[in-house]
Motif scaffolding. Structure first.
Motif, short mmCIF file in Angstrom:
data_model
loop_
_atom_site.label_atom_id
_atom_site.label_comp_id
_atom_site.label_asym_id
_atom_site.label_seq_id
_atom_site.Cartn_x
_atom_site.Cartn_y
_atom_site.Cartn_z
N ARG A 28 -1.25 -11.34 -5.59
CA ARG A 28 0.10 -11.37 -5.04
C ARG A 28 1.07 -11.72 -6.15
O ARG A 28 0.91 -12.74 -6.83
CB ARG A 28 0.19 -12.44 -3.96
N THR A 29 2.07 -10.90 -6.33
CA THR A 29 3.03 -11.16 -7.40
C THR A 29 4.45 -10.94 -6.92
O THR A 29 4.69 -10.24 -5.94
CB THR A 29 2.81 -10.23 -8.60
N LEU A 30 5.38 -11.53 -7.67
CA LEU A 30 6.80 -11.24 -7.44
C LEU A 30 7.14 -9.97 -8.21
O LEU A 30 8.00 -9.19 -7.81
CB LEU A 30 7.65 -12.42 -7.94
N HIS A 31 6.45 -9.76 -9.32
CA HIS A 31 6.64 -8.56 -10.12
C HIS A 31 6.23 -7.35 -9.28
O HIS A 31 5.23 -7.38 -8.60
CB HIS A 31 5.78 -8.66 -11.37
N GLN A 32 7.01 -6.27 -9.40
CA GLN A 32 6.70 -5.08 -8.60
C GLN A 32 5.41 -4.43 -9.09
O GLN A 32 5.04 -4.57 -10.25
CB GLN A 32 7.86 -4.09 -8.62
N PRO A 33 4.70 -3.69 -8.20
CA PRO A 33 3.48 -3.00 -8.62
C PRO A 33 3.78 -1.88 -9.63
O PRO A 33 4.94 -1.63 -9.96
CB PRO A 33 2.92 -2.41 -7.32
N MET A 34 2.72 -1.21 -10.11
CA MET A 34 2.89 -0.16 -11.10
C MET A 34 3.67 1.02 -10.51
O MET A 34 3.40 1.45 -9.39
CB MET A 34 1.53 0.34 -11.57
N SER A 35 4.58 1.57 -11.31
CA SER A 35 5.32 2.75 -10.85
C SER A 35 4.52 4.03 -11.11
O SER A 35 4.71 5.03 -10.44
CB SER A 35 6.67 2.84 -11.56
N PHE A 36 3.65 3.99 -12.11
CA PHE A 36 2.76 5.12 -12.37
C PHE A 36 1.37 4.69 -11.95
O PHE A 36 0.80 3.78 -12.52
CB PHE A 36 2.69 5.45 -13.86
N SER A 37 0.82 5.34 -10.94
CA SER A 37 -0.50 4.94 -10.47
C SER A 37 -1.11 6.13 -9.76
O SER A 37 -0.56 7.22 -9.76
CB SER A 37 -0.38 3.74 -9.53
#
Lengths: 170, 151, 241
Positions: free
Chosen positions: C172-181
């Motif tokens: 769980r993160t505050l940082h957004q997930p990967m945009s390229f996946s």
């Protein structure tokens, strides 16, 4: 040697030009005037930009259809706003907004036609300037150093004993 | 003298690196490091943990946001799909805080009724597009928000 | 006289530097003028055009260091050691800048300069590892031994790379997930173009900087070696007759 400094002068010049162009564009597109200035200025039909916070408990209307009335506050000044324009995706109470429109002098209401972006390009400028300046600085120091080293390596002086190996001079 | 100092410095730097690596390996590889808890986990809190300072992440429920003028503050509901908790906050929320978007709040599940938040952080998703596309209803392939809460 | 590879760098590095300059200038122009603001973040999305290229170039730089270190331990070529040291230094610069620009981006969007998010922590650990690597090299007197220890450290530290990459998907993160996946690309073309240009520019810039830094390290070593030989030769000629 001269070519090196000419290249760097062109590059730094280009970066400064880019920075000035950016600054000018953002000044033009993102400058706002305060609510007090709008209220006290003579009525014009020319659209102006104002920035303020949507007052708590005043937002009403069909936001999704682009119709809303609310009050905008900026320090001690409060200004009622009637908005009619594109749908307002990002509006809510206690949010800072930039509105484009004009003041209706009869009702002292601000007729807003559109929203604009909040002027927070200080953050953007800080990130860009910091990165560009520090990388340029490191790059310049590196390129200069490697030039000096190549010169030193090729320099014949290296093969002449500059220091007395037996230590007579020291 | 200089060599002793150097040896000490080497040992310190190695310890520093080993420590940070160990912290990573032990902390993150197990599931001990949890950056935030979800509303479901908050609901399972016992009275002993009510006063513990925690971070809770979830989605701000649409239509739940209410603001108060005096003193300036707001209340809203945070959900992870399974459970919903009410949150109260005094002050002005960050600009990107919005209904239907993610948020991480810091505070305490004080009385087991309301989450008293002292800080709101807005969580934004990984999709980026201009306003025109958004208004045209374009949806880019982003991760389902609820899945980001409980991987 | 000079190593073949160093001469190759001297001949071709300008192409890398020039290409990097073109990409970055074009990227800056499009990123600052010709691209639209984001629907949600507004103008702040422009910070992404410096932050993201810096961040993944620093992971690329660390990968170079990682494989270079394996190669060095295997072949013991001092030039490879120089290249490793060069990538570590440049990697540290890029990592530090990525952390700072990330912090500048986080304040207006997340509402905090720093938080103990797994992505942020694992990325800071990369800077710590690099700091340790560079310190180790400076502190060990015998450069050959220092290079060996540092290579081992760099290989062990490589464990941090997958952690950084997948931290936003695993935890769980505050940082957004990967945009390229595997989900696809979650960035529209208008924003993708400057981002791609700046990324390619950053990779080329890294390549150029590593080349120059490798030259510096190699030439410095060469100068040392030459001076050393100079001393022993003159000493010999004056004492032996």
């Amino acid at each position: 040697m001269t070519g090196f400094y000419v290249r760097w002068a062109i590059m730094v010049g280009g970066l400064i030009l880019l920075a000035l162009m950016t600054f000018q564009q953002y000044q033009r597109d993102l400058s706002t005037i305060s609510l007090a200035t709008v209220l006290n200025s003579p009525a014009t039909s020319k659209p102006v930009r104002i920035q303020g916070m949507v007052k708590s408990g005043t937002l009403s209307g069909a936001v999704d259809q682009g119709q809303a009335t609310f009050e905008l506050i900026d320090g001690p000044t409060t200004l009622p706003v009637e908005y009619a324009g594109p749908p307002l995706e990002n509006i809510r109470e206690l949010k800072t907004m930039v509105l484009i429109g004009h003041l209706d002098p009869a009702t002292k209401t601000f007729k807003a036609k559109d929203t604009a972006l909040i002027n927070n390009f200080g953050f953007v400028a800080a990130a860009y300037l910091l990165t560009v300046i520090s990388i340029c600085w490191v790059l310049f120091a590196m390129s200069q150093r490697v030039m000096v080293l190549f010169k030193e390596i090729k320099d014949e002086k290296l093969y002449e004993p500059e220091i007395d190996p037996l230590g007579h001079n020291k | 003298m200089a060599t002793t100092n150097k040896k000490v410095a080497i040992i310190v730097s190695i310890l520093l690196i080993a420590g940070s690596l160990g912290y990573l390996a032990l902390g993150n590889f197990g599931e001990n490091i949890v950056y935030f808890v979800t509303p479901s986990e908050v609901k399972a809190f016992t009275p002993e943990t009510y006063t513990k300072k925690v971070r809770v992440g979830g989605m701000v429920v649409k239509g739940s946001l209410k603001t108060q003028p005096e003193p300036v503050g707001l209340t809203f509901e945070l959900t992870d799909g399974a459970a919903t908790i009410p949150v109260a906050f005094q002050g002005i929320p960050p600009d990107l805080f919005k209904e239907g978007q993610g948020a991480v709040v810091e505070g305490q599940w004080n009385d087991g009724q309301t989450f008293r938040s002292t800080m709101i952080m807005a969580k934004h998703s990984e999709d980026y597009m201009p306003m025109e596309l958004k208004r045209a209803g374009v949806e880019l392939p982003k991760k389902d928000f609820m899945k980001t809460l409980d991987p | 006289m000079l190593n073949r590879f160093i001469r190759w760098i001297q001949r071709y590095k300008g192409w890398f530097g020039g290409a990097a300059a073109v990409c970055i200038f074009l990227g800056l122009y499009i990123g600052l003028f010709a691209s639209p603001p984001d629907y949600y973040q507004g103008e702040l999305v422009r910070i992404m055009y410096v932050h993201v290229p810096l961040a993944h170039t620093s992971t690329l730089a660390y990968s170079v260091l990682f494989f270079g270190s394996i190669w060095y331990l295997w072949k013991r070529d001092p030039l490879v050691d120089n290249a490793c040291q060069a990538s570590a230094g440049i990697c540290a610069l890029f990592t530090a800048l990525a952390l700072i620009t990330g912090s500048i981006w986080a304040k207006p969007t997340w509402n905090t300069w720093w938080t103990w998010d797994p992505r942020l922590v694992s990325f800071s650990v990369l800077l710590l590892i690099l700091g340790g690597y560079l310190m180790l090299r400076k502190l060990v007197d015998d450069p050959e031994r220092g290079g060996r220890y540092a290579a081992i450290l760099a290989i062990v530290g490589g464990i941090d790379l997958p952690i950084i990459k997948f931290s936003v998907e695993w935890w769980r993160t505050l940082h957004q997930p990967m945009s390229f996946s595997t989900r696809g690309v979650a960035i529209s073309d208008d924003i993708l173009i400057p981002l791609t240009l700046m990324s390619i520019g950053a990779w080329l810039l890294f390549a150029y900087m590593v080349m120059v830094r490798t030259q510096i390290l190699y030439l410095t070593d060469l100068l040392h070696a030459k001076k050393g030989r100079l001393f022993s030769q003159t000493h010999f000629s004056q004492t032996s007759p």
